[in-house]
Structure formats: structure tokens, C-alpha cells
Design an enzyme around this catalytic site. Sequence first.
Site, mmCIF file in Angstrom:
data_model
loop_
_atom_site.group_PDB
_atom_site.id
_atom_site.type_symbol
_atom_site.label_atom_id
_atom_site.label_comp_id
_atom_site.label_asym_id
_atom_site.label_seq_id
_atom_site.Cartn_x
_atom_site.Cartn_y
_atom_site.Cartn_z
ATOM 1 N N ASP A 30 0.848 -1.252 -0.035
ATOM 2 C CA ASP A 30 -0.050 -0.035 0.019
ATOM 3 C C ASP A 30 1.005 1.136 0.117
ATOM 4 O O ASP A 30 1.991 1.178 0.096
ATOM 5 C CB ASP A 30 -0.996 0.018 1.174
ATOM 6 N N SER A 31 0.455 2.351 -0.149
ATOM 7 C CA SER A 31 1.020 3.605 -0.468
ATOM 8 C C SER A 31 1.445 4.407 0.885
ATOM 9 O O SER A 31 2.407 5.380 1.003
ATOM 10 C CB SER A 31 0.424 4.463 -1.111
ATOM 11 N N GLY A 32 0.892 3.872 1.994
ATOM 12 C CA GLY A 32 1.193 4.725 3.127
ATOM 13 C C GLY A 32 0.121 5.425 3.721
ATOM 14 O O GLY A 32 0.069 5.870 4.703
ATOM 15 N N GLY A 33 -0.858 5.953 2.696
ATOM 16 C CA GLY A 33 -1.739 6.903 3.018
ATOM 17 C C GLY A 33 -2.811 6.525 4.256
ATOM 18 O O GLY A 33 -2.821 7.531 5.088
ATOM 19 N N ASP B 166 -3.030 8.080 -1.809
ATOM 20 C CA ASP B 166 -4.209 8.846 -1.946
ATOM 21 C C ASP B 166 -4.629 9.321 -0.580
ATOM 22 O O ASP B 166 -3.880 9.180 0.483
ATOM 23 C CB ASP B 166 -5.516 7.801 -2.300
ATOM 24 N N GLN C 54 -11.951 6.991 -4.774
ATOM 25 C CA GLN C 54 -12.375 7.610 -3.481
ATOM 26 C C GLN C 54 -13.720 8.021 -3.646
ATOM 27 O O GLN C 54 -14.355 7.822 -4.681
ATOM 28 C CB GLN C 54 -11.423 8.518 -2.865
ATOM 29 N N GLY D 227 -11.170 3.608 0.952
ATOM 30 C CA GLY D 227 -11.992 4.612 1.714
ATOM 31 C C GLY D 227 -13.320 3.888 2.487
ATOM 32 O O GLY D 227 -14.127 4.488 2.753
ATOM 33 N N ASP E 265 -7.842 -7.563 0.890
ATOM 34 C CA ASP E 265 -6.872 -7.507 2.035
ATOM 35 C C ASP E 265 -7.651 -7.208 3.287
ATOM 36 O O ASP E 265 -8.608 -6.482 3.452
ATOM 37 C CB ASP E 265 -5.886 -6.856 1.982
ATOM 38 N N CYS F 56 -12.086 -28.421 8.559
ATOM 39 C CA CYS F 56 -10.863 -27.634 8.126
ATOM 40 C C CYS F 56 -9.714 -28.600 8.049
ATOM 41 O O CYS F 56 -9.721 -29.624 8.846
ATOM 42 C CB CYS F 56 -10.801 -26.539 9.138
ATOM 43 N N CYS G 276 -6.374 -27.445 8.179
ATOM 44 C CA CYS G 276 -5.361 -26.699 8.737
ATOM 45 C C CYS G 276 -4.425 -27.765 9.795
ATOM 46 O O CYS G 276 -5.381 -28.475 10.324
ATOM 47 C CB CYS G 276 -5.700 -25.553 9.166
ATOM 48 N N CYS H 279 -6.499 -27.525 13.091
ATOM 49 C CA CYS H 279 -7.791 -28.551 13.276
ATOM 50 C C CYS H 279 -7.175 -30.187 13.271
ATOM 51 O O CYS H 279 -8.147 -30.935 13.605
ATOM 52 C CB CYS H 279 -8.622 -28.312 12.134
ATOM 53 N N HIS I 51 -5.082 -21.193 11.356
ATOM 54 C CA HIS I 51 -6.510 -21.655 11.173
ATOM 55 C C HIS I 51 -7.119 -20.658 10.439
ATOM 56 O O HIS I 51 -7.669 -20.843 9.359
ATOM 57 C CB HIS I 51 -7.225 -22.068 12.244
HETATM 58 ZN ZN LIG Z 1 -8.498 -25.315 10.817
#
Ligand SMILES: [Zn+2]
Length: 376
Positions: free
Chosen positions: A92-95, A146, A189, A216, A266, A304, A306, A309, A335
Site C-alpha cells: 500500500d502507499s502509506g496513505g 491517496d 475515492q 475509503g 486484504d 478444516c 489446517c 484442526c 487456522h
Molecule cells: Zn483449521
Amino acid sequence: MTGLRFDLLATDGAARRGRLQTAHGTVETPAFMPVGTAATVKAMTPEAVAATGAQIILGNTYHLMLRPGAERIAGQGGLHTFMNWPHAILTDSGGYQVWSLAQLRKIDETGVTFRSHLDGSAHTLTPTRAIEIQQMLGADITMVLDECTAYPVKHDAARESMQRSMRWAESCRSAFNSRPGCGLFGIVQGSVFPDLRAESAAALARIGFDGYAIGGLSVGEGQDAMLATVAATTPYLPADRPRYLMGVGKPTDILGAVARGIDMFDCVLPTRSGRTDQAFTRGGALNLRNARHKDDPRPLDQACGCPACLGYSRAYLHHLANAKEILGLMLLTWHNLHYYQDLMSGIRKAIEAGTFQAFAEQVLQAEAAGDIEPLG
Ligand SMILES: [Zn+2]
């Protein structure tokens, strides 16, 4: 010319199944990017992050420029080498962090001056500098700088802020050097105002970017307003380029946004929740500190695959949470990231099969049905 190849493989309603080719590998979309704030996805080794199915992570310009410094990371061969993550990275740009973390911000047309939340040192971030830092980090996907518009905000102020972000986007485009497998994303935006979002999307499309983000949102407007804003924006974005909804969200937010044409996400939720004893499961979110788990030999989520689990009981995870053991944070983070990647994989398969709507309903129903009954 774009350095970032994106192929749209299938659509189902407005939902899209795509493939992004970066300098550090392929990213199947819709994709979820774990957040690696300070050159680490907290409580996870990079090998473990990759094992969850993640093909791209996010790094934070703000944090990395302050500590250890972009020049230092460049001197170590760039962010991929520095943190031992050979796959794709979006920075990301840091904004956003300047607005949420830094002190004494002063913003004008040229950029933003602020004091570090770490040591009070003064820094300046301009559109050109934000691009320069991300290029030093070696990002596969670079974000424009931005202005993070306050929320709630009046229409006039939202327009003024959005228009400044569009001028900065143009400066970022000029400063960006295209490389094969790398690209620059613009950020739409305009707060929750559909006319401003449309104006912003059209302005970015005119400049021309390798991908388009919606920024935003997830700032307190609520899911309905968030999804309505996404729906009002995506029709104005070029269909042949990836679309990224920044900072979103809960599993239900992701399903709703995919249904409205978003390809990338994200969010700190799966990792941050893992460090506060919260787990995302097919039966909704659980708190492992809850006493109902203390004698329960069953896994967190029976569906699951993972390591948390497959190898550990709720009773043990409850114990780790209560004792504040580091392994508890590691297993729950693992998990949660695995759960998110399973969700994205299910979304991708459903879009390919033309059954996205049914898939989304089934996920929502399972979540609404809640956790398994306690034993005894
Ligand atoms: Zn799991």
C-alpha cells in the site's frame, strides 16, 4: 502498456474468476491477501503463509519506510528476499496509516508531512516518494498515494478530497516505471456518494492503471453502505483489469463484494483475530477463551484441513489461550488464514461452475446455524 497480465476466465452474474500473472507468480482471483504489515505476517512463517494457499501478501509502506527503512530493505535485495517470501507482494502507499497512526499531519497539494508514531521523527510522503519507496521495496503491485477521506463526511468535502486523490493518482502514474510482471493500481475515492465514486472511477480509467482499487471503505459505514458503494463503483471500472477492495473484510463482506465484481481483498481480521483468541469457522466466529471449550476434544472446525484442526483439540486451544501461550496465537492465526483461503478457493470453484449464488447462500446458512452443540 501494462506490465501485469490479467485474464478473466469465467463470470457468474457480476462475480468474476480471473488470473493475475506477476513477476513473483500467479494469483488466482478472487484472492485474499494476508497482511504482512512490518515485513511479516504476524505469528506465521512465510512457509506457513504459503501453505494456507496464499499467493500474494500485502506490505505496508508506512511501517517499512519508518522501520527498517526502504533504502535498507533495497540494500538487502528488496522485500521478497528480505522477508523470505518468494511470491507476489502488493504494497500500500502509506496513505491510510499516515491518517490512522501518525501524529501532527499536515496535508497540502504536494503531499503529507507527519511525525512517526515510533519516535516522533518528521517525514514527508508525496505521490512521487510513495512510488519511489514501493519500487525500492520491489512490489509486484504498487498503490497510488491517496488521501484517506474522513467518515462521515459532507459531499463537498468528500469531492474536494477525492479530486486531490485523483491529481495525486496522475502524479503517481507519471512517477511509476513499468516493469514486466509489475503494475500500478489507482484507488477510487468518494466516500459513500455514488456520483463521486463514478466520477473518481472514470477519472482513474482515463489515466489508465494496471488495476483499480476501491479505497475509503470499511471505515464505519456498515456492510449495507459498503456493498452499495461497491455496486455503484464497479460498473465504471474497466472490465479487463483486476479490482481490489481495500481493507475488507469479514467472510460475509467478501461474499457480497465478489457478487458485485471484486477480485482482490486484504484485511487484518484473520491474523488480528488469531492473536485475540478468535477463530473463524464454518459455524461462525468462536472465542477460544470461552469455558465451553475447556473439556472439548473436538477440533475447531471439523471440515478444516489446517494443522490446528488436524492435530489439536478445542480443549488444548482453550488452555493455550488461557495461559497466553504463543503457540495458541500461532495455531489460531494459521487456522484463520487457512479458513479464508478455503473460502476463496470455494468462491473460485463456484464461479467456474456457475453456482456462486448457491455457494454464498450455503456459507451464510452454515454461519447462521452457529457453532456445534457443546458436549454433554
Ligand atoms: Zn483449521
